[in-house]
Design a protein around this motif. Structure first.
Motif, PDB file in Angstrom:
ATOM      1  N   SER A 147     -18.089  31.478  39.953  1.00  0.00           N
ATOM      2  CA  SER A 147     -18.769  30.458  40.752  1.00  0.00           C
ATOM      3  C   SER A 147     -18.720  30.873  42.221  1.00  0.00           C
ATOM      4  N   PRO A 148     -19.524  30.234  43.090  1.00  0.00           N
ATOM      5  CA  PRO A 148     -19.505  30.576  44.522  1.00  0.00           C
ATOM      6  C   PRO A 148     -18.115  30.373  45.115  1.00  0.00           C
ATOM      7  N   ALA A 149     -17.435  31.457  45.425  1.00  0.00           N
ATOM      8  CA  ALA A 149     -16.034  31.385  45.828  1.00  0.00           C
ATOM      9  C   ALA A 149     -15.843  31.026  47.293  1.00  0.00           C
ATOM     10  N   TYR A 150     -16.899  31.156  48.110  1.00  0.00           N
ATOM     11  CA  TYR A 150     -16.744  30.878  49.538  1.00  0.00           C
ATOM     12  C   TYR A 150     -16.836  29.392  49.851  1.00  0.00           C
ATOM     13  N   PHE A 151     -17.376  28.592  48.937  1.00  0.00           N
ATOM     14  CA  PHE A 151     -17.636  27.195  49.234  1.00  0.00           C
ATOM     15  C   PHE A 151     -16.376  26.385  49.567  1.00  0.00           C
ATOM     16  N   PRO A 152     -15.255  26.542  48.831  1.00  0.00           N
ATOM     17  CA  PRO A 152     -14.060  25.766  49.206  1.00  0.00           C
ATOM     18  C   PRO A 152     -13.588  26.031  50.630  1.00  0.00           C
ATOM     19  N   LEU A 153     -13.585  27.306  51.046  1.00  0.00           N
ATOM     20  CA  LEU A 153     -13.150  27.631  52.404  1.00  0.00           C
ATOM     21  C   LEU A 153     -14.119  27.079  53.445  1.00  0.00           C
ATOM     22  N   LEU A 154     -15.424  27.191  53.164  1.00  0.00           N
ATOM     23  CA  LEU A 154     -16.408  26.635  54.094  1.00  0.00           C
ATOM     24  C   LEU A 154     -16.272  25.120  54.180  1.00  0.00           C
ATOM     25  N   LEU A 202      -2.659  11.294  49.123  1.00  0.00           N
ATOM     26  CA  LEU A 202      -2.650  12.068  50.371  1.00  0.00           C
ATOM     27  C   LEU A 202      -1.797  13.325  50.235  1.00  0.00           C
ATOM     28  N   PHE A 203      -0.646  13.194  49.596  1.00  0.00           N
ATOM     29  CA  PHE A 203       0.235  14.349  49.421  1.00  0.00           C
ATOM     30  C   PHE A 203      -0.409  15.393  48.519  1.00  0.00           C
ATOM     31  N   THR A 204      -1.030  14.930  47.429  1.00  0.00           N
ATOM     32  CA  THR A 204      -1.704  15.858  46.521  1.00  0.00           C
ATOM     33  C   THR A 204      -2.829  16.594  47.228  1.00  0.00           C
ATOM     34  N   ALA A 205      -3.609  15.863  48.031  1.00  0.00           N
ATOM     35  CA  ALA A 205      -4.699  16.503  48.767  1.00  0.00           C
ATOM     36  C   ALA A 205      -4.159  17.507  49.783  1.00  0.00           C
ATOM     37  N   SER A 206      -2.985  17.206  50.355  1.00  0.00           N
ATOM     38  CA  SER A 206      -2.419  18.082  51.389  1.00  0.00           C
ATOM     39  C   SER A 206      -1.897  19.397  50.818  1.00  0.00           C
ATOM     40  N   ILE A 207      -1.484  19.391  49.545  1.00  0.00           N
ATOM     41  CA  ILE A 207      -0.901  20.615  48.975  1.00  0.00           C
ATOM     42  C   ILE A 207      -1.939  21.446  48.232  1.00  0.00           C
ATOM     43  N   ILE A 208      -3.192  20.998  48.209  1.00  0.00           N
ATOM     44  CA  ILE A 208      -4.244  21.818  47.611  1.00  0.00           C
ATOM     45  C   ILE A 208      -4.511  23.025  48.502  1.00  0.00           C
ATOM     46  N   SER A 209      -4.533  24.189  47.932  1.00  0.00           N
ATOM     47  CA  SER A 209      -4.781  25.417  48.684  1.00  0.00           C
ATOM     48  C   SER A 209      -6.235  25.848  48.521  1.00  0.00           C
ATOM     49  N   PRO A 210      -7.023  25.815  49.595  1.00  0.00           N
ATOM     50  CA  PRO A 210      -8.420  26.263  49.475  1.00  0.00           C
ATOM     51  C   PRO A 210      -8.532  27.729  49.067  1.00  0.00           C
ATOM     52  N   VAL A 211      -7.531  28.529  49.439  1.00  0.00           N
ATOM     53  CA  VAL A 211      -7.553  29.947  49.056  1.00  0.00           C
ATOM     54  C   VAL A 211      -7.415  30.081  47.540  1.00  0.00           C
ATOM     55  N   ARG A 212      -6.499  29.331  46.947  1.00  0.00           N
ATOM     56  CA  ARG A 212      -6.311  29.389  45.494  1.00  0.00           C
ATOM     57  C   ARG A 212      -7.520  28.825  44.757  1.00  0.00           C
ATOM     58  N   VAL A 213      -8.123  27.777  45.326  1.00  0.00           N
ATOM     59  CA  VAL A 213      -9.331  27.220  44.711  1.00  0.00           C
ATOM     60  C   VAL A 213     -10.453  28.247  44.746  1.00  0.00           C
ATOM     61  N   SER A 214     -10.574  28.972  45.853  1.00  0.00           N
ATOM     62  CA  SER A 214     -11.597  30.016  45.966  1.00  0.00           C
ATOM     63  C   SER A 214     -11.372  31.121  44.949  1.00  0.00           C
ATOM     64  N   ASN A 215     -10.125  31.525  44.794  1.00  0.00           N
ATOM     65  CA  ASN A 215      -9.816  32.575  43.812  1.00  0.00           C
ATOM     66  C   ASN A 215     -10.098  32.102  42.388  1.00  0.00           C
ATOM     67  N   LEU A 216      -9.825  30.821  42.124  1.00  0.00           N
ATOM     68  CA  LEU A 216     -10.116  30.273  40.804  1.00  0.00           C
ATOM     69  C   LEU A 216     -11.620  30.266  40.545  1.00  0.00           C
ATOM     70  N   MET A 217     -12.393  29.869  41.536  1.00  0.00           N
ATOM     71  CA  MET A 217     -13.851  29.848  41.385  1.00  0.00           C
ATOM     72  C   MET A 217     -14.397  31.259  41.219  1.00  0.00           C
ATOM     73  N   LEU A 218     -13.739  32.226  41.844  1.00  0.00           N
ATOM     74  CA  LEU A 218     -14.161  33.620  41.682  1.00  0.00           C
ATOM     75  C   LEU A 218     -13.955  34.075  40.239  1.00  0.00           C
ATOM     76  N   ARG A 219     -12.834  33.664  39.644  1.00  0.00           N
ATOM     77  CA  ARG A 219     -12.591  34.019  38.241  1.00  0.00           C
ATOM     78  C   ARG A 219     -13.596  33.338  37.320  1.00  0.00           C
ATOM     79  N   LEU A 220     -14.039  32.146  37.702  1.00  0.00           N
ATOM     80  CA  LEU A 220     -15.019  31.410  36.903  1.00  0.00           C
ATOM     81  C   LEU A 220     -16.450  31.834  37.209  1.00  0.00           C
TER      82      LEU A 220
END
Length: 226
Positions: free
Chosen positions: A133-140, A113-131
């Motif tokens: 990949s569709p960067a909007y999906f994590p935020l959506l 639960l703690f690990t899931a709570s500290i995941i940042s959707p913004v950082r995941v989106s930026n990571l997917m953008l570098r890869l």
């Protein structure tokens, strides 16, 4: 209790340990799992204590208590079934083993639960953008999951009032979520079909990064000593 955990997962912004560097989060999770590999009660107690301290910093002690109470339900079930199996002569555990199962299940659940709570959707989106990949999906995803959960809960509550079985209320909830998904796809077609021109703004907190780093060093040290 569930609402507190739910709000922390989906309704919190870029704050607290979400602003910590990504490598510090990965290091903390790896160190905690490495300690969990060791058998016995001690690893669970250590991880539980560290998560208590981290949770008091963010997202709060109330979240920690709620997470423990929610996790206690499956933990009690696992330990009880293992203990009853031992009493009935089947492969199981004694009272001491049941306590270990209960403690380790709660500690591991809080860690997830703690690990899931500290995941940042913004950082995941930026990571997917570098890869590329569709960067909007994590935020959506972070915005649609709460809506889907709310509809499911509302549908189940309506079923309780109408004295219907729970499975009969899943179809209306799924239908509403599919309709909602269609609206999102229609209204955001241009964004979903195009690529962002730049990363989403996000800042890294040295304070929270150092706290996770210190926690990881403690866990790694105990992995050697235990």
């Amino acid at each position: 209790m569930i609402n507190i955990v739910y709000k922390t997962l989906f309704l919190k912004g870029e704050e607290g340990f979400r602003k910590a560097a990504s490598w510090s989060k990965i290091l903390f999770l790896a160190s905690a799992l490495l300690l969990f590999v060791k058998p016995g009660l001690t690893p669970a107690v250590v991880v539980f204590a560290i998560l208590l301290v981290l949770s008091a910093i963010w997202p709060g002690f109330e979240w920690f208590v709620s997470g423990v109470l929610v996790s206690a339900v499956p933990a009690f079930w696992f330990s009880l079934t293992a203990y009853m199996s031992g009493i009935l002569g089947l492969p199981g555990v004694g009272l001491a083993g049941a306590i270990v199962i209960f403690s380790r299940t709660i500690a591991f659940s809080i860690l997830i639960l703690f690990t899931a709570s500290i995941i940042s959707p913004v950082r995941v989106s930026n990571l997917m953008l570098r890869l590329k990949s569709p960067a909007y999906f994590p935020l959506l995803l972070w915005r649609t999951i709460p809506y889907g959960l709310k509809n499911t809960i509302d549908s189940l509550q309506i079923g309780v009032l109408k004295k219907e079985k729970a499975y009969k209320r899943l179809a209306p909830a799924v239908a509403i979520m599919l309709e909602y998904g269609g609206y999102i796809e229609e209204y955001n077609w241009f964004k979903l079909e195009s690529k962002p021109l730049s990363n989403l703004p996000s800042s890294t907190s040295v304070k929270y990064t150092l706290i996770l780093l210190l926690s990881s060093l403690i866990l790694f040290t105990l992995c050697i000593l235990v």
